[in-house]
Design a protein around this motif. Structure first.
Motif, PDB file in Angstrom:
ATOM      1  N   LYS A 349       0.830  -1.215   0.000  1.00 50.70           N
ATOM      2  CA  LYS A 349       0.000   0.000   0.000  1.00 50.70           C
ATOM      3  C   LYS A 349       0.866   1.267   0.000  1.00 50.70           C
ATOM      4  O   LYS A 349       1.968   1.278   0.552  1.00 50.70           O
ATOM      5  CB  LYS A 349      -0.918  -0.013   1.221  1.00 50.70           C
ATOM      6  N   PRO A 350       0.349   2.344  -0.572  1.00 57.28           N
ATOM      7  CA  PRO A 350       1.111   3.592  -0.637  1.00 57.28           C
ATOM      8  C   PRO A 350       0.866   4.468   0.593  1.00 57.28           C
ATOM      9  O   PRO A 350       0.135   4.097   1.518  1.00 57.28           O
ATOM     10  CB  PRO A 350       0.548   4.260  -1.895  1.00 57.28           C
ATOM     11  N   GLN A 351       1.514   5.651   0.572  1.00 58.21           N
ATOM     12  CA  GLN A 351       1.297   6.701   1.569  1.00 58.21           C
ATOM     13  C   GLN A 351       1.636   6.255   2.995  1.00 58.21           C
ATOM     14  O   GLN A 351       0.926   6.579   3.944  1.00 58.21           O
ATOM     15  CB  GLN A 351      -0.156   7.202   1.525  1.00 58.21           C
ATOM     16  N   GLY A 352       2.725   5.515   3.138  1.00 59.21           N
ATOM     17  CA  GLY A 352       3.161   5.087   4.460  1.00 59.21           C
ATOM     18  C   GLY A 352       4.423   5.800   4.903  1.00 59.21           C
ATOM     19  O   GLY A 352       4.860   6.780   4.304  1.00 59.21           O
ATOM     20  N   VAL A 353       5.032   5.279   5.975  1.00 61.73           N
ATOM     21  CA  VAL A 353       6.262   5.850   6.536  1.00 61.73           C
ATOM     22  C   VAL A 353       7.344   4.777   6.506  1.00 61.73           C
ATOM     23  O   VAL A 353       7.151   3.663   7.022  1.00 61.73           O
ATOM     24  CB  VAL A 353       6.053   6.339   7.982  1.00 61.73           C
ATOM     25  N   LEU A 354       8.488   5.112   5.902  1.00 64.66           N
ATOM     26  CA  LEU A 354       9.606   4.177   5.781  1.00 64.66           C
ATOM     27  C   LEU A 354      10.717   4.604   6.741  1.00 64.66           C
ATOM     28  O   LEU A 354      11.269   5.698   6.627  1.00 64.66           O
ATOM     29  CB  LEU A 354      10.121   4.172   4.341  1.00 64.66           C
ATOM     30  N   VAL A 355      11.020   3.729   7.700  1.00 64.62           N
ATOM     31  CA  VAL A 355      11.994   4.015   8.765  1.00 64.62           C
ATOM     32  C   VAL A 355      13.147   3.036   8.678  1.00 64.62           C
ATOM     33  O   VAL A 355      12.943   1.831   8.465  1.00 64.62           O
ATOM     34  CB  VAL A 355      11.313   3.935  10.154  1.00 64.62           C
ATOM     35  N   LEU A 356      14.364   3.532   8.862  1.00 66.12           N
ATOM     36  CA  LEU A 356      15.557   2.690   8.920  1.00 66.12           C
ATOM     37  C   LEU A 356      16.027   2.584  10.367  1.00 66.12           C
ATOM     38  O   LEU A 356      16.194   3.600  11.045  1.00 66.12           O
ATOM     39  CB  LEU A 356      16.668   3.289   8.058  1.00 66.12           C
ATOM     40  N   GLY A 357      16.217   1.350  10.840  1.00 65.20           N
ATOM     41  CA  GLY A 357      16.778   1.143  12.171  1.00 65.20           C
ATOM     42  C   GLY A 357      15.790   0.869  13.281  1.00 65.20           C
ATOM     43  O   GLY A 357      16.203   0.556  14.395  1.00 65.20           O
ATOM     44  N   GLN A 358      14.478   0.982  13.008  1.00 65.89           N
ATOM     45  CA  GLN A 358      13.473   0.739  14.051  1.00 65.89           C
ATOM     46  C   GLN A 358      12.262   0.017  13.458  1.00 65.89           C
ATOM     47  O   GLN A 358      11.938   0.178  12.274  1.00 65.89           O
ATOM     48  CB  GLN A 358      12.997   2.050  14.684  1.00 65.89           C
ATOM     49  N   GLU A 359      11.583  -0.751  14.309  1.00 65.88           N
ATOM     50  CA  GLU A 359      10.329  -1.403  13.946  1.00 65.88           C
ATOM     51  C   GLU A 359       9.170  -0.562  14.457  1.00 65.88           C
ATOM     52  O   GLU A 359       9.158  -0.179  15.629  1.00 65.88           O
ATOM     53  CB  GLU A 359      10.271  -2.812  14.550  1.00 65.88           C
ATOM     54  N   GLN A 360       8.214  -0.241  13.605  1.00 65.37           N
ATOM     55  CA  GLN A 360       7.110   0.633  13.974  1.00 65.37           C
ATOM     56  C   GLN A 360       5.923  -0.184  14.495  1.00 65.37           C
ATOM     57  O   GLN A 360       5.482  -1.131  13.852  1.00 65.37           O
ATOM     58  CB  GLN A 360       6.643   1.443  12.756  1.00 65.37           C
ATOM     59  N   ASP A 361       5.422   0.209  15.659  1.00 70.44           N
ATOM     60  CA  ASP A 361       4.171  -0.368  16.176  1.00 70.44           C
ATOM     61  C   ASP A 361       2.990   0.533  15.866  1.00 70.44           C
ATOM     62  O   ASP A 361       1.847   0.106  15.940  1.00 70.44           O
ATOM     63  CB  ASP A 361       4.273  -0.600  17.690  1.00 70.44           C
ATOM     64  N   THR A 362       3.283   1.793  15.567  1.00 68.72           N
ATOM     65  CA  THR A 362       2.278   2.727  15.093  1.00 68.72           C
ATOM     66  C   THR A 362       2.871   3.454  13.890  1.00 68.72           C
ATOM     67  O   THR A 362       4.066   3.348  13.621  1.00 68.72           O
ATOM     68  CB  THR A 362       1.888   3.755  16.173  1.00 68.72           C
ATOM     69  N   LEU A 363       2.070   4.183  13.172  1.00 70.29           N
ATOM     70  CA  LEU A 363       2.545   4.868  11.973  1.00 70.29           C
ATOM     71  C   LEU A 363       3.612   5.908  12.341  1.00 70.29           C
ATOM     72  O   LEU A 363       3.320   6.921  12.970  1.00 70.29           O
ATOM     73  CB  LEU A 363       1.368   5.544  11.263  1.00 70.29           C
ATOM     74  N   GLY A 364       4.863   5.623  11.990  1.00 71.85           N
ATOM     75  CA  GLY A 364       5.952   6.545  12.248  1.00 71.85           C
ATOM     76  C   GLY A 364       6.479   6.546  13.666  1.00 71.85           C
ATOM     77  O   GLY A 364       7.288   7.412  14.031  1.00 71.85           O
ATOM     78  N   GLY A 365       6.064   5.591  14.508  1.00 70.09           N
ATOM     79  CA  GLY A 365       6.519   5.597  15.895  1.00 70.09           C
ATOM     80  C   GLY A 365       6.266   4.265  16.583  1.00 70.09           C
ATOM     81  O   GLY A 365       6.207   3.211  15.956  1.00 70.09           O
ATOM     82  N   GLY A 366       6.121   4.328  17.927  1.00 74.66           N
ATOM     83  CA  GLY A 366       5.916   3.114  18.710  1.00 74.66           C
ATOM     84  C   GLY A 366       7.137   2.208  18.688  1.00 74.66           C
ATOM     85  O   GLY A 366       7.012   0.985  18.644  1.00 74.66           O
ATOM     86  N   PHE A 367       8.332   2.798  18.727  1.00 76.82           N
ATOM     87  CA  PHE A 367       9.561   2.011  18.640  1.00 76.82           C
ATOM     88  C   PHE A 367       9.816   1.233  19.930  1.00 76.82           C
ATOM     89  O   PHE A 367       9.537   1.706  21.032  1.00 76.82           O
ATOM     90  CB  PHE A 367      10.765   2.912  18.356  1.00 76.82           C
ATOM     91  N   ASP A 368      10.390   0.045  19.782  1.00 79.18           N
ATOM     92  CA  ASP A 368      10.756  -0.822  20.903  1.00 79.18           C
ATOM     93  C   ASP A 368      12.265  -1.056  20.833  1.00 79.18           C
ATOM     94  O   ASP A 368      12.775  -1.565  19.832  1.00 79.18           O
ATOM     95  CB  ASP A 368       9.993  -2.149  20.799  1.00 79.18           C
ATOM     96  N   ALA A 369      12.982  -0.696  21.901  1.00 80.39           N
ATOM     97  CA  ALA A 369      14.441  -0.794  21.888  1.00 80.39           C
ATOM     98  C   ALA A 369      14.918  -2.219  21.632  1.00 80.39           C
ATOM     99  O   ALA A 369      15.979  -2.420  21.017  1.00 80.39           O
ATOM    100  CB  ALA A 369      15.018  -0.268  23.201  1.00 80.39           C
ATOM    101  N   THR A 370      14.165  -3.222  22.062  1.00 82.07           N
ATOM    102  CA  THR A 370      14.601  -4.611  21.868  1.00 82.07           C
ATOM    103  C   THR A 370      14.579  -5.014  20.397  1.00 82.07           C
ATOM    104  O   THR A 370      15.196  -6.009  20.016  1.00 82.07           O
ATOM    105  CB  THR A 370      13.722  -5.580  22.672  1.00 82.07           C
TER     106      THR A 370
END
Length: 433
Positions: A349-370
């Motif tokens: 799907k389009p119109q998302g957020v692409l992050v390097l180095g973290q797994e997203q639990d919410t759109l653009g955030g919700g990062f978990d250090a583990t």
């Protein structure tokens, strides 16, 4: 009163240490080999020695070590500032304390705070505070000059080397001036008039040095191709990441390739994640805990046969098509696995957020250090089609035929970094292990 001499000794030791560090490259030897304009840099060899690739790799590793030392120095800057501030308070009490007969007005003026931008204002910047600022400034200039030294060695130019020598000599002269000021403070020789004049001279010299080094640094960055960089994630945190400025379009097939290096345990974490509204796991690459690396598409999972968590650089690619959910995995140019039924007939799907180095639990955030990635990453490219085995091999061997991603191309201007992630120069196939 007793705190003055030890504090002065601390300044002397710090400056002598900086002076030593700035001259630590004197006995290093570099061997240069001329290469034709149309020649292959990766295949060039130096006569009478090992391969040019090995020599260049050694030089680049030395440069990377210096850059890492620079990062360590900068990370400790706050501690240095605190210590020098304490030194400043001690020496200001022991050297510049007003005579008992003076009124309270002078003391009240100092209580109003020191101005870090005014070196000549005696009533607001005591000598010890100025010395602390000079020490920090010289340290910063030396660090920047070391970086330029590495760059000039990699790009031999007599003009660059001559300018570097001039700047080094000026910094050495400034060190001598500061040491002289420390001795004068200790002996109580400075009068307010001499103090102001000396500060003015040093301020003028520092301003000139700052400008010239900044000009050199600008030229260094301008000369670097936009794709020759890597992202470094040194710690497992929930705030250190890179963000790709553009989103993905709707895709019925894709190829994602990158250079990657990590030896984090357990698991290297999440090199990238793509989330869209309503689905945080639209497209994710993750190695979590003791599990093998996995690719997730719309929460559907396939295990990838990668063996890359060894602290060495590896080139990896994953291709996929929505027709029957067929996927293939490549490591260092060779196909190591394949499968099907991975989210079949589900377009990305389009119109998302692409992050390097973290797994997203919410759109653009919700990062978990583990789940954070720990290591280094470069040349992250995305195509909206399935690459052929020959195209993947060209990427892994740095062939001139290698193509940049037509959806996401690896370029410094396309990626923002946050939380302490850093960008360093990286040249694939010349900087391997």
């Amino acid at each position: 009163m007793a705190a003055g001499p030890p504090g002065t000794l601390l300044v002397l030791l710090s400056l002598l240490s900086l002076r030593g560090r700035g001259q630590s490259f004197g006995q290093t030897r570099f061997i240069c080999t001329s290469v034709p304009l149309d020649g292959d840099m990766c295949a060039a060899t130096a006569p009478g020695t090992g391969s040019a690739e090995e020599l260049k790799s050694t030089v680049l590793q030395l440069r990377e070590t210096v850059l890492q030392q620079k990062e360590t120095i900068m990370s400790q800057k706050e501690t240095i500032r605190e210590l020098t501030a304490k030194l400043g308070r001690c020496e200001s009490q022991s050297v510049l304390e007003p005579p008992a007969g003076e009124g309270k007005g002078g003391g009240a003026g100092r209580k109003g705070g020191f101005s870090k931008n005014t070196m000549g204002d005696l009533s607001r910047a005591p000598a010890a505070e100025t010395l602390s600022q000079l020490g920090q400034t010289l340290q910063s200039l030396k660090t920047r000059l070391e970086n330029l030294e590495q760059f000039s060695r990699m790009n031999s130019s007599s003009q660059t080397n001559n300018l570097k020598d001039i700047l080094q000599n000026k910094i050495d002269d400034l060190e001598k001036q500061v040491l002289s000021r420390v001795n004068s403070l200790e002996e109580g020789k400075f009068s307010p008039k001499n103090e102001s004049e000396e500060r003015g001279k040093i301020e003028s010299t520092l301003t000139s040095l700052h400008q010239r080094i900044s000009d050199l640094e600008k030229g260094q960055k301008d000369n670097r191709p936009p794709d020759r960089f890597q992202l470094t994630f040194p710690l497992r945190t929930n705030y250190m990441y890179g963000k790709v400025k553009k989103s993905l379009p709707e895709m019925y097939a894709f190829s994602i390739c990158m250079w990657i290096k990590s030896n984090a345990s357990p698991g290297m974490g999440t090199p990238f994640s793509y989330a869209v509204p309503g689905q945080a796991n639209e497209l994710v690459l993750i190695e979590w805990g003791n599990n093998p690396m996995e690719i997730l598409i719309n929460d559907k999972v396939a295990k990838l046969p990668f063996v890359i968590n060894d602290g060495k650089w590896h080139h990896i690619c994953v291709t996929w098509t929505t027709r029957d959910g067929v996927w293939e995995a490549y490591q260092d140019g060779t196909q190591t696995g394949n499968g099907e039924n991975l989210a079949p007939y589900h377009p990305i799907k389009p119109q998302g957020v692409l992050v390097l180095g973290q797994e997203q639990d919410t759109l653009g955030g919700g990062f978990d250090a583990t789940q954070a990635f720990v290591g280094e990453l470069a040349h992250f490219n995305v195509w909206d089609r399935k690459l052929s085995p020959g195209e993947v091999y060209s990427l892994a061997t740095c062939s001139t035929k290698a193509l940049a991603g037509n959806v996401i191309a690896w370029a410094e201007a396309n990626i923002d970094i946050y939380g302490g992630a850093t960008k360093w120069t990286f040249e694939a196939c010349r900087q391997l292990n």
